[in-house]
Design a protein around this motif. Structure first.
Motif, PDB file in Angstrom:
ATOM      1  N   ALA A 135       0.743  -1.104   0.009  1.00 27.61           N
ATOM      2  CA  ALA A 135       0.080  -0.106   0.130  1.00 27.61           C
ATOM      3  C   ALA A 135       0.899   1.197  -0.034  1.00 27.61           C
ATOM      4  O   ALA A 135       0.236   2.376  -0.022  1.00 27.61           O
ATOM      5  CB  ALA A 135      -0.859   0.028   1.239  1.00 27.61           C
ATOM      6  N   THR A 136       2.295   1.177   0.042  1.00 29.47           N
ATOM      7  CA  THR A 136       3.105   2.262   0.063  1.00 29.47           C
ATOM      8  C   THR A 136       3.800   2.410  -1.296  1.00 29.47           C
ATOM      9  O   THR A 136       4.446   3.512  -1.564  1.00 29.47           O
ATOM     10  CB  THR A 136       4.046   2.263   1.070  1.00 29.47           C
ATOM     11  OG1 THR A 136       4.978   1.140   0.966  1.00 29.47           O
ATOM     12  CG2 THR A 136       3.258   2.198   2.674  1.00 29.47           C
ATOM     13  N   GLU A 137       3.794   1.432  -2.217  1.00 28.24           N
ATOM     14  CA  GLU A 137       4.496   1.655  -3.438  1.00 28.24           C
ATOM     15  C   GLU A 137       4.194   2.798  -4.092  1.00 28.24           C
ATOM     16  O   GLU A 137       5.324   3.393  -4.609  1.00 28.24           O
ATOM     17  CB  GLU A 137       4.180   0.350  -4.298  1.00 28.24           C
ATOM     18  CG  GLU A 137       5.195   0.460  -5.415  1.00 28.24           C
ATOM     19  CD  GLU A 137       5.125  -1.057  -6.203  1.00 28.24           C
ATOM     20  OE1 GLU A 137       4.114  -1.603  -6.548  1.00 28.24           O
ATOM     21  OE2 GLU A 137       6.087  -1.356  -6.739  1.00 28.24           O
ATOM     22  N   PHE A 138       3.058   3.308  -4.158  1.00 30.42           N
ATOM     23  CA  PHE A 138       2.856   4.446  -4.995  1.00 30.42           C
ATOM     24  C   PHE A 138       2.587   5.745  -4.100  1.00 30.42           C
ATOM     25  O   PHE A 138       2.113   6.738  -4.463  1.00 30.42           O
ATOM     26  CB  PHE A 138       1.657   4.257  -6.291  1.00 30.42           C
ATOM     27  CG  PHE A 138       2.100   3.274  -6.952  1.00 30.42           C
ATOM     28  CD1 PHE A 138       3.335   3.455  -8.047  1.00 30.42           C
ATOM     29  CD2 PHE A 138       1.271   2.049  -7.146  1.00 30.42           C
ATOM     30  CE1 PHE A 138       3.577   2.238  -8.848  1.00 30.42           C
ATOM     31  CE2 PHE A 138       1.658   1.074  -8.174  1.00 30.42           C
ATOM     32  CZ  PHE A 138       2.582   1.404  -9.044  1.00 30.42           C
ATOM     33  N   ALA A 192     -10.864   1.003 -14.968  1.00 28.43           N
ATOM     34  CA  ALA A 192     -11.599   1.096 -13.607  1.00 28.43           C
ATOM     35  C   ALA A 192     -10.226   0.060 -12.657  1.00 28.43           C
ATOM     36  O   ALA A 192     -10.047   0.595 -11.652  1.00 28.43           O
ATOM     37  CB  ALA A 192     -12.749   0.539 -13.618  1.00 28.43           C
ATOM     38  N   ALA A 193      -9.875  -1.108 -13.328  1.00 33.14           N
ATOM     39  CA  ALA A 193      -8.944  -2.246 -12.478  1.00 33.14           C
ATOM     40  C   ALA A 193      -7.894  -1.176 -12.361  1.00 33.14           C
ATOM     41  O   ALA A 193      -7.145  -1.291 -11.378  1.00 33.14           O
ATOM     42  CB  ALA A 193      -9.014  -3.351 -13.273  1.00 33.14           C
ATOM     43  N   VAL A 194      -7.325  -0.554 -13.368  1.00 36.31           N
ATOM     44  CA  VAL A 194      -5.986   0.170 -13.108  1.00 36.31           C
ATOM     45  C   VAL A 194      -5.999   1.108 -12.049  1.00 36.31           C
ATOM     46  O   VAL A 194      -5.325   1.373 -11.202  1.00 36.31           O
ATOM     47  CB  VAL A 194      -5.664   0.648 -14.411  1.00 36.31           C
ATOM     48  CG1 VAL A 194      -4.384   1.779 -14.389  1.00 36.31           C
ATOM     49  CG2 VAL A 194      -5.303  -0.430 -15.594  1.00 36.31           C
ATOM     50  N   VAL A 195      -7.220   1.940 -12.032  1.00 36.37           N
ATOM     51  CA  VAL A 195      -7.362   2.848 -11.256  1.00 36.37           C
ATOM     52  C   VAL A 195      -7.347   2.350  -9.732  1.00 36.37           C
ATOM     53  O   VAL A 195      -6.475   2.923  -9.061  1.00 36.37           O
ATOM     54  CB  VAL A 195      -8.767   3.811 -11.522  1.00 36.37           C
ATOM     55  CG1 VAL A 195      -8.978   4.833 -10.370  1.00 36.37           C
ATOM     56  CG2 VAL A 195      -8.560   4.455 -12.800  1.00 36.37           C
ATOM     57  N   GLN A 196      -8.144   1.305  -9.572  1.00 39.01           N
ATOM     58  CA  GLN A 196      -8.284   0.734  -8.307  1.00 39.01           C
ATOM     59  C   GLN A 196      -6.721   0.157  -7.858  1.00 39.01           C
ATOM     60  O   GLN A 196      -6.256   0.311  -6.629  1.00 39.01           O
ATOM     61  CB  GLN A 196      -8.990  -0.513  -8.258  1.00 39.01           C
ATOM     62  CG  GLN A 196      -9.462  -1.123  -7.033  1.00 39.01           C
ATOM     63  CD  GLN A 196     -10.063   0.119  -5.908  1.00 39.01           C
ATOM     64  OE1 GLN A 196     -11.438   0.686  -6.144  1.00 39.01           O
ATOM     65  NE2 GLN A 196      -9.558   0.207  -4.786  1.00 39.01           N
ATOM     66  N   ARG A 197      -5.942  -0.522  -8.884  1.00 41.39           N
ATOM     67  CA  ARG A 197      -4.779  -1.155  -8.552  1.00 41.39           C
ATOM     68  C   ARG A 197      -3.705   0.256  -7.991  1.00 41.39           C
ATOM     69  O   ARG A 197      -2.826   0.072  -6.924  1.00 41.39           O
ATOM     70  CB  ARG A 197      -4.257  -1.647  -9.509  1.00 41.39           C
ATOM     71  CG  ARG A 197      -2.915  -2.396  -9.514  1.00 41.39           C
ATOM     72  CD  ARG A 197      -2.833  -3.248  -8.241  1.00 41.39           C
ATOM     73  NE  ARG A 197      -1.591  -3.944  -7.927  1.00 41.39           N
ATOM     74  CZ  ARG A 197      -0.657  -3.482  -7.346  1.00 41.39           C
ATOM     75  NH1 ARG A 197      -0.747  -2.386  -6.693  1.00 41.39           N
ATOM     76  NH2 ARG A 197       0.555  -4.120  -7.247  1.00 41.39           N
ATOM     77  N   LEU A 245      -4.645   3.042  -6.790  1.00 39.93           N
ATOM     78  CA  LEU A 245      -5.144   3.483  -5.617  1.00 39.93           C
ATOM     79  C   LEU A 245      -4.696   2.554  -4.345  1.00 39.93           C
ATOM     80  O   LEU A 245      -3.996   2.784  -3.248  1.00 39.93           O
ATOM     81  CB  LEU A 245      -6.606   3.480  -5.525  1.00 39.93           C
ATOM     82  CG  LEU A 245      -7.371   4.821  -6.128  1.00 39.93           C
ATOM     83  CD1 LEU A 245      -8.755   4.465  -6.344  1.00 39.93           C
ATOM     84  CD2 LEU A 245      -7.074   6.146  -5.575  1.00 39.93           C
ATOM     85  N   ASP A 246      -4.744   1.193  -4.639  1.00 38.32           N
ATOM     86  CA  ASP A 246      -4.387   0.409  -3.571  1.00 38.32           C
ATOM     87  C   ASP A 246      -2.818   0.214  -3.363  1.00 38.32           C
ATOM     88  O   ASP A 246      -2.443  -0.060  -2.000  1.00 38.32           O
ATOM     89  CB  ASP A 246      -4.769  -1.300  -4.240  1.00 38.32           C
ATOM     90  CG  ASP A 246      -6.267  -1.326  -4.169  1.00 38.32           C
ATOM     91  OD1 ASP A 246      -6.982  -0.665  -3.548  1.00 38.32           O
ATOM     92  OD2 ASP A 246      -6.536  -2.358  -4.857  1.00 38.32           O
ATOM     93  N   GLY A 247      -2.002   0.571  -4.233  1.00 39.13           N
ATOM     94  CA  GLY A 247      -0.546   0.945  -4.104  1.00 39.13           C
ATOM     95  C   GLY A 247      -0.470   2.317  -3.308  1.00 39.13           C
ATOM     96  O   GLY A 247       0.742   2.578  -3.427  1.00 39.13           O
ATOM     97  N   ALA A 271     -12.752   6.257  -4.974  1.00 38.19           N
ATOM     98  CA  ALA A 271     -11.516   6.962  -4.341  1.00 38.19           C
ATOM     99  C   ALA A 271     -10.919   7.830  -4.962  1.00 38.19           C
ATOM    100  O   ALA A 271      -9.806   8.683  -4.993  1.00 38.19           O
ATOM    101  CB  ALA A 271     -10.529   6.104  -3.381  1.00 38.19           C
ATOM    102  N   ALA A 272     -11.215   7.786  -6.468  1.00 34.05           N
ATOM    103  CA  ALA A 272     -10.280   8.581  -7.380  1.00 34.05           C
ATOM    104  C   ALA A 272     -11.024   9.804  -7.738  1.00 34.05           C
ATOM    105  O   ALA A 272     -12.384   9.918  -7.716  1.00 34.05           O
ATOM    106  CB  ALA A 272     -10.025   7.875  -8.699  1.00 34.05           C
TER     107      ALA A 272
END
Ligand code: NAP
Length: 259
Positions: free
Chosen positions: A10-13, A29-34, A36-38, A56-57
């Motif tokens: 969760a801190t990578e990005f 949408a999956a890219v946005v979520q991924r 965000l999750d990072g 959350a975006a």
């Protein structure tokens, strides 16, 4: 079926500002979520928000198939984020013309090029000063298609536009490498999304088969999940790929048949 993954770092990005086109559904949408999750801050665009759009975006509605649409989106995204470290050119679409190449009207060739190719060129042109400001480590990921390598007459315009995107992506990588900015391309195969399912339904109807038969031959035994592509985007956008630029990564369940 897509096997659930362990939660990403969760801190990578953390501290990274990401801009994603076509982020309302499907792969985007999956890219946005991924991202965000990072831990990234993400701004996404598309013409319409959907139930799939990650809340959350920051979502900025707009049409990026025109120069004015790109300009206003890029300006709004930079206002929101204060800069850009990651740009994912994902928006794209195809329409089938089962009557063959000459049945594709001139305006549809232009539309296909505007959305699938020129939108990425224009987004990069608008955001490049911000990427330079962000400096080494910033990254662009363009979403192309396996169809650019395996064109079909019914979607010749789409395949040609994605082939142009591939060539552009390579040139971009060469140009930006001295600044430490990386540019890479992903070519998805058959991924289950609202847009691609509609296209495959056209092919299934024309062949008189069920929709599932169109994707039955994927060597790894299933069609793609948008998260399969999002994982590859996350890798290419991250420092894990710090020595990777100018590649075109087929993410296709093993479908692309040549070396
Ligand atoms: N799924 C696959 O099997 C597959 C295979 C190869 C390549 N791809 C590529 O992967 C990318 C994502 O496709 P997908 O399958 O996720 O398709 P999708 O479900 O149709 O999603 C496409 C996204 O692009 C947006 N978009 C379309 N036209 C736009 C415009 N003029 N301005 C702004 N946004 C626009 C859509 O939102 P709005 O319509 O609301 O604007 C949506 O958010 C595309 O570039 C596609 O070519 C997909």
């Amino acid at each position: 079926m897509f096997r659930t993954l362990a939660p990403p770092d969760a801190t990578e990005f953390a501290g990274k500002r990401a801009i994603v086109t076509g982020g309302s559904r499907g792969i985007g949408a999956a890219v946005v979520q991924r991202l965000l999750d990072g831990g990234a801050s993400v701004v996404a665009t598309a013409r319409t928000v959907t139930d799939e759009t990650p809340r959350a975006a920051t979502f900025i509605p707009g049409d990026i198939s025109t120069p004015a649409g790109v300009q206003s989106f890029a300006a709004a995204a930079l206002r929101d984020l204060g800069g850009a470290d990651i740009v994912v050119n994902n928006a794209g679409a195809a329409r089938t013309h089962l009557g063959g190449i000459t049945s594709i009207p001139d305006e549809e060739w232009l539309d296909a090029l505007a959305l699938n190719f020129l939108s990425a060129v224009r987004v990069v042109n608008a955001l490049l000063p911000a990427l330079h400001e962000a400096g080494p480590g910033s990254a662009i990921v363009n979403i192309s298609s396996l169809t650019a390598f395996t064109p079909t007459p019914a979607m010749a315009h789409y395949g040609a536009a994605k082939a142009a995107l591939n060539a552009y992506g390579k040139a971009l990588a060469l140009e930006l490498a001295p600044a430490g900015i990386r540019a890479n391309t992903i070519s998805p195969g058959n991924v289950l999304t609202p847009g691609a399912d509609a296209i495959r339904q056209d092919f299934a109807d024309a062949a008189g088969v069920q929709l599932a038969e169109i994707t039955a031959g994927v060597p790894l035994g299933r069609p793609g999940d948008p998260r399969d592509i999002a994982e590859a985007v996350a890798y290419l956008a991250s420092d894990r790929a710090q020595w990777v630029s100018g590649v075109n990564l087929n993410i296709d369940g093993g479908e692309f048949p040549v070396v």
